[in-house]
Design a protein around this motif. Structure first.
Motif, PDB file in Angstrom:
ATOM      1  N   SER A  22      -0.976   9.040 -16.758  1.00 16.49           N
ATOM      2  CA  SER A  22      -0.883   9.303 -15.321  1.00 16.49           C
ATOM      3  C   SER A  22       0.436  10.017 -15.024  1.00 16.49           C
ATOM      4  CB  SER A  22      -0.984   8.006 -14.542  1.00 16.49           C
ATOM      5  OG  SER A  22       0.112   7.190 -14.841  1.00 16.49           O
ATOM      6  N   ASP A  23       0.376  11.009 -14.187  1.00 26.18           N
ATOM      7  CA  ASP A  23       1.510  11.871 -13.896  1.00 26.18           C
ATOM      8  C   ASP A  23       2.118  11.447 -12.567  1.00 26.18           C
ATOM      9  OD1 ASP A  23       1.838  15.496 -13.662  1.00 26.18           O
ATOM     10  OD2 ASP A  23       3.299  13.854 -13.819  1.00 26.18           O
ATOM     11  N   PRO A  24       3.366  11.030 -12.562  1.00 21.82           N
ATOM     12  CA  PRO A  24       3.910  10.545 -11.281  1.00 21.82           C
ATOM     13  C   PRO A  24       4.013  11.618 -10.200  1.00 21.82           C
ATOM     14  CG  PRO A  24       5.583  10.517 -13.020  1.00 21.82           C
ATOM     15  CD  PRO A  24       4.311  10.821 -13.679  1.00 21.82           C
ATOM     16  N   SER A  25       4.059  12.889 -10.567  1.00 22.94           N
ATOM     17  CA  SER A  25       4.169  13.923  -9.525  1.00 22.94           C
ATOM     18  C   SER A  25       2.847  14.179  -8.829  1.00 22.94           C
ATOM     19  CB  SER A  25       4.661  15.233 -10.158  1.00 22.94           C
ATOM     20  OG  SER A  25       3.676  15.685 -11.071  1.00 22.94           O
ATOM     21  N   ASN A  26       1.775  13.754  -9.404  1.00 20.49           N
ATOM     22  CA  ASN A  26       0.451  13.971  -8.836  1.00 20.49           C
ATOM     23  C   ASN A  26      -0.207  12.604  -8.608  1.00 20.49           C
ATOM     24  OD1 ASN A  26      -1.880  15.046  -7.987  1.00 20.49           O
ATOM     25  ND2 ASN A  26      -2.510  15.885  -9.972  1.00 20.49           N
ATOM     26  N   PRO A  27       0.081  11.983  -7.470  1.00 16.60           N
ATOM     27  CA  PRO A  27      -0.404  10.593  -7.310  1.00 16.60           C
ATOM     28  C   PRO A  27      -1.918  10.551  -7.190  1.00 16.60           C
ATOM     29  CG  PRO A  27       0.611  11.349  -5.285  1.00 16.60           C
ATOM     30  CD  PRO A  27       0.864  12.424  -6.302  1.00 16.60           C
ATOM     31  N   SER A  28      -2.461   9.472  -7.638  1.00 15.33           N
ATOM     32  CA  SER A  28      -3.911   9.303  -7.620  1.00 15.33           C
ATOM     33  C   SER A  28      -4.373   9.083  -6.193  1.00 15.33           C
ATOM     34  CB  SER A  28      -4.266   8.127  -8.519  1.00 15.33           C
ATOM     35  OG  SER A  28      -5.485   7.591  -8.148  1.00 15.33           O
ATOM     36  N   ARG A  29      -5.602   9.553  -5.889  1.00 16.55           N
ATOM     37  CA  ARG A  29      -6.109   9.424  -4.523  1.00 16.55           C
ATOM     38  C   ARG A  29      -6.755   8.081  -4.260  1.00 16.55           C
ATOM     39  NH1 ARG A  29      -6.732  14.893  -2.759  1.00 16.55           N
ATOM     40  NH2 ARG A  29      -4.764  15.792  -3.467  1.00 16.55           N
ATOM     41  N   MET A  30      -6.930   7.347  -5.309  1.00 13.13           N
ATOM     42  CA  MET A  30      -7.675   6.096  -5.176  1.00 13.13           C
ATOM     43  C   MET A  30      -6.817   5.043  -4.479  1.00 13.13           C
ATOM     44  SD  MET A  30     -10.745   5.870  -6.820  1.00 13.13           S
ATOM     45  CE  MET A  30     -10.707   4.133  -7.125  1.00 13.13           C
ATOM     46  N   ILE A  31      -7.279   4.590  -3.332  1.00  9.56           N
ATOM     47  CA  ILE A  31      -6.601   3.477  -2.654  1.00  9.56           C
ATOM     48  C   ILE A  31      -7.559   2.292  -2.699  1.00  9.56           C
ATOM     49  CG2 ILE A  31      -5.566   2.659  -0.537  1.00  9.56           C
ATOM     50  CD1 ILE A  31      -5.222   5.576   0.279  1.00  9.56           C
ATOM     51  N   PRO A  32      -7.150   1.195  -3.259  1.00 10.02           N
ATOM     52  CA  PRO A  32      -8.104   0.072  -3.303  1.00 10.02           C
ATOM     53  C   PRO A  32      -8.395  -0.428  -1.886  1.00 10.02           C
ATOM     54  CG  PRO A  32      -5.938  -0.612  -4.067  1.00 10.02           C
ATOM     55  CD  PRO A  32      -5.871   0.860  -3.898  1.00 10.02           C
ATOM     56  N   THR A  33      -9.644  -0.805  -1.653  1.00  9.08           N
ATOM     57  CA  THR A  33     -10.015  -1.256  -0.312  1.00  9.08           C
ATOM     58  C   THR A  33      -9.420  -2.626  -0.056  1.00  9.08           C
ATOM     59  OG1 THR A  33     -12.038  -2.081  -1.301  1.00  9.08           O
ATOM     60  CG2 THR A  33     -12.166   0.004  -0.131  1.00  9.08           C
ATOM     61  N   THR A  34      -8.863  -2.782   1.111  1.00  7.88           N
ATOM     62  CA  THR A  34      -8.329  -4.094   1.471  1.00  7.88           C
ATOM     63  C   THR A  34      -9.136  -4.629   2.645  1.00  7.88           C
ATOM     64  OG1 THR A  34      -6.737  -3.044   2.918  1.00  7.88           O
ATOM     65  CG2 THR A  34      -5.983  -3.583   0.716  1.00  7.88           C
ATOM     66  N   TYR A  35      -9.172  -5.927   2.715  1.00 12.17           N
ATOM     67  CA  TYR A  35      -9.922  -6.600   3.782  1.00 12.17           C
ATOM     68  C   TYR A  35      -8.954  -7.404   4.632  1.00 12.17           C
ATOM     69  CZ  TYR A  35     -14.030  -5.418   1.069  1.00 12.17           C
ATOM     70  OH  TYR A  35     -14.992  -4.747   0.386  1.00 12.17           O
ATOM     71  N   ARG A  36      -9.071  -7.278   5.922  1.00  9.89           N
ATOM     72  CA  ARG A  36      -8.180  -8.032   6.809  1.00  9.89           C
ATOM     73  C   ARG A  36      -9.008  -8.910   7.729  1.00  9.89           C
ATOM     74  NH1 ARG A  36      -4.676  -3.569   6.300  1.00  9.89           N
ATOM     75  NH2 ARG A  36      -2.682  -4.393   5.611  1.00  9.89           N
ATOM     76  N   PRO A  37      -8.512 -10.097   8.066  1.00  5.58           N
ATOM     77  CA  PRO A  37      -9.304 -10.963   8.960  1.00  5.58           C
ATOM     78  C   PRO A  37      -9.292 -10.423  10.384  1.00  5.58           C
ATOM     79  CG  PRO A  37      -7.195 -11.985   8.448  1.00  5.58           C
ATOM     80  CD  PRO A  37      -7.274 -10.760   7.617  1.00  5.58           C
ATOM     81  N   THR A  38     -10.415 -10.598  11.055  1.00  3.35           N
ATOM     82  CA  THR A  38     -10.512 -10.109  12.434  1.00  3.35           C
ATOM     83  C   THR A  38     -10.148 -11.186  13.438  1.00  3.35           C
ATOM     84  OG1 THR A  38     -12.842 -10.684  12.368  1.00  3.35           O
ATOM     85  CG2 THR A  38     -12.250  -8.391  11.922  1.00  3.35           C
ATOM     86  N   HIS A  39     -10.009 -12.414  12.989  1.00  2.63           N
ATOM     87  CA  HIS A  39      -9.651 -13.495  13.919  1.00  2.63           C
ATOM     88  C   HIS A  39      -8.640 -14.386  13.220  1.00  2.63           C
ATOM     89  CE1 HIS A  39     -11.856 -16.475  11.536  1.00  2.63           C
ATOM     90  NE2 HIS A  39     -12.703 -15.493  11.311  1.00  2.63           N
TER      91      HIS A  39
END
Lengths: 102, 539
Positions: A22-39
């Motif tokens: 993996s090349d640090p100058s070209n960051p990966s586009r993959m962002i892991p999905t996060t879940y947040r509580p709605t209440h």
């Protein structure tokens, strides 16, 4: 290959030939999905401390059983103290001594 | 947990795979399927001692001399020899000596002239490696009745409990009980929980609680029986002084009357407080009776129904409840005791039919009885079936937790259910099962060869409980539970050529080392002392 894995031995020399480090100058586009509580109904109380119960499960079941036996009779428990005086009186007058299987 | 049955493959697999959570001991035990004590040395020439037990951590072998006065401790070691050939070589001659497997550490004389070591009693305190032994003088059956003693229980002049450091055989502390009776056979009257020791004195109906300190001293913590709390005696004595002055004035009036009656009366009053018929019931009995009363009271809500039910269930049997005595005691945790009550002539008989027995859970800190059951109670049986492990409390050694019981093994549970279905009446079955409560301390061997999830074996011929068994001429087979269900190893307790004399009854006892594939089987005929000692190990 200037890879992070280095020149580790493997069975087949062509393994890991496709690997691109993996090349640090070209960051990966993959962002892991996060879940947040709605209440916030399920938030723990702010001073909650979780510890192990000291009494083991067997002793807890004995106490639970005792609680169940006492629970429905709670309104009548204030009569108990008054009746204790009768116990000594009755004991002196108890008659039966035959052995009876319960 | 392992995919292969081969021990080498299993070792490699162990390097890369982590075991399921909190099952690392179970996985480590699977290796015992591969390392089995399949080789037997028959009739090893061994010193003529009564071998008692391996300690739970496997460091010592405890044995007593034939005259029951000395303690000899051995260290189990492993046979070592080297050969130059690769081919199968028979064992060297010195392999069949007892010394190759066990080195004697020391021999200590525990009992003086008229005392004998009780050879069925041994408790091990594993954190400090202390051993508790008991010596006693002869038993007297018709002892003189003393005011506090329960009639019908024999008396022993002196029972001494000796605490010994097993590393070097130094006697650390002793505790003697005079004119008392403690049931010493198979650790029945004594229970050790971590560092707390409960000794039940049957004759005086008292539970003595002692603590084993790190320095090796036995410290009296409490004596439950007549008094429940430590300061009860002080309180009663201080209030009795006021009563005594009133009584004295009464006595002086009656002295002028009939003299014979007065001497008896004086005698009774001048005894210490717990005298026979005219004063209080013992503290624990009071707690018990008041608990039974409150339980029956709370069952009904209507007052007249309450009184009726009390009459039927409590007052009708009142004298029987008062006559109950404590038969056995066990710790459930540091504060709770499980006490078995029974009638005076019941006791330790195997038949549970004629003598009612009761179980009570007693909290030592609040001195309350928490629960009370009869020995045919189904709810106690349900707790026994589900949580049997919590009854056999284990001390700090980790592998005592893995002794098979029907709460932690599917196979043992199946066996129990089969017996339940086969039984004619459920209440008889419950009584039979609850006979084993309260459990005796340290009576099961922690060896993984008795683990029901690894091996299947005939429970009548051999089992984890250390009792003598009837020996059979056929070898005892240990069959593996996993696929394929092949025979893993056999233990043949008899001499190699079989016994020439088939008539004499032989009993056999097995001592398994807790973690090495090493076992001793001792076969003896009932009347003749020389016994045959075989060593089974993995070659």
């Amino acid at each position: 290959m200037a890879s992070i894995l280095g020149d580790l031995p493997s069975f087949d020399p062509h393994n890991f030939s496709q690997h691109r480090p993996s090349d640090p100058s070209n960051p990966s586009r993959m962002i892991p999905t996060t879940y947040r509580p709605t209440h916030n109904r399920t938030l723990p109380p702010p001073d909650q401390v979780i510890t192990t119960e000291v009494k083991n499960i067997l002793i807890r079941s004995f106490y639970q059983r005792a609680e169940e036996k006492l629970r429905p009779k709670r309104p009548a428990s204030d009569h108990l103290a008054a009746e204790h005086g009768n116990k000594h009186f009755r004991a002196a007058a108890s008659s039966s001594s035959t052995t009876q299987g319960l | 947990m392992f995919t292969s049955r081969n021990v080498t493959a299993r070792v490699f697999e162990r390097q890369i795979r982590t075991p399921p959570p909190s099952a690392s001991v179970n996985r480590a035990r699977r290796f015992y399927e591969n390392l089995v004590p399949s080789y037997t040395l028959y009739d090893v020439e061994s010193p003529d001692h009564c071998f008692r037990k391996f300690t739970e951590d496997g460091l010592f072998l405890i044995s007593f001399s034939r005259n029951h006065q000395e303690l000899i401790v051995y260290r189990p070691s492993w046979l070592t020899y080297s050969t130059k050939d690769d081919s199968f070589v028979p064992l060297p001659r010195r392999a069949s000596r007892f010394d190759s497997f066990f080195t004697q550490l020391y021999s200590v004389n525990l009992a003086s002239a008229n005392e004998l070591i009780c050879k069925d009693f041994f408790l091990y305190h594993s954190t400090r490696r202390f051993g508790l032994f008991a010596t006693s003088t002869a038993q007297i059956h018709d002892s003189a009745p003393s005011p506090e003693a329960v009639p019908g229980v024999p008396s022993i002049d002196k029972i001494t409990f000796i605490l010994l450091r097993l590393d070097d055989g130094v006697v650390l502390d002793e505790r003697a009980f005079h004119h008392d009776f403690v049931n010493l056979a198979h650790n029945m009257g004594v229970f050790l929980y971590d560092d707390l020791l409960a000794i039940l004195s049957l004759r005086y109906q008292r539970i003595h609680l002692l603590q084993i300190r790190d320095s090796g001293h036995l410290v009296d913590a409490r004596a439950i029986g007549y008094f429940c709390r430590e300061d009860d005696e002080l309180f009663l004595n201080s209030s009795s002084q006021a009563m005594m002055s009133q009584d004295k004035s009464k006595q002086q009036q009656s002295l002028s009357g009939n003299k014979e009656d007065d001497s008896a009366e004086n005698g009774l009053h001048h005894h210490s407080q717990p005298s026979g018929s005219n004063s209080f019931l013992s503290g624990i009995k009071q707690r018990l009776l008041s608990f039974i009363f409150r339980e029956i009271w709370n069952e009904e809500s209507d007052n007249t129904l309450r009184v009726q039910s009390l009459k039927k269930k409590f007052y009708f049997h009142y004298q029987d409840y008062v006559d109950l005595i404590i038969w056995k005691v066990q710790f459930l945790d540091r504060q709770h005791l499980l006490i078995k009550f029974g009638s005076v002539d019941g006791g330790v008989t195997r038949s549970a039919d004629h003598h009612p027995a009761f179980f009570a859970v007693y909290n030592m800190e609040t001195t309350d009885i928490v629960a009370f059951f009869q020995n045919s109670a189904e709810d106690l049986y349900q707790l026994f079936e589900q949580f049997s492990d919590h009854f056999t409390v284990s001390s700090s050694t980790p592998f005592m937790n893995f002794v098979t019981s029907h709460s932690n093994s599917v196979h043992a549970l199946e066996q129990l259910k089969y017996m339940k279905n086969k039984a004619n009446s459920f209440s008889q079955f419950v009584k039979k099962m609850l006979l084993s409560l309260p459990f005796s301390c340290q009576s099961q061997s922690p060896s993984p060869y008795f683990d029901q999830s690894l091996f299947r074996f005939d429970e009548k011929l051999i089992s984890a409980a250390d009792r003598h068994r009837q020996s059979s001429d056929n070898p005892i087979k240990f069959i593996s539970r996993r696929q394929p269900q092949t025979l893993k190893f056999k233990i043949k307790p008899g001499p190699e050529c079989g016994s020439a004399d088939g008539r004499s009854k032989k009993i056999c006892s097995f001592l398994f080392h807790p973690h090495l594939p090493l076992a001793i089987s001792i076969q003896q005929t009932l009347f003749m002392p020389p016994s045959v000692v075989n060593i089974h190990f993995r070659r």
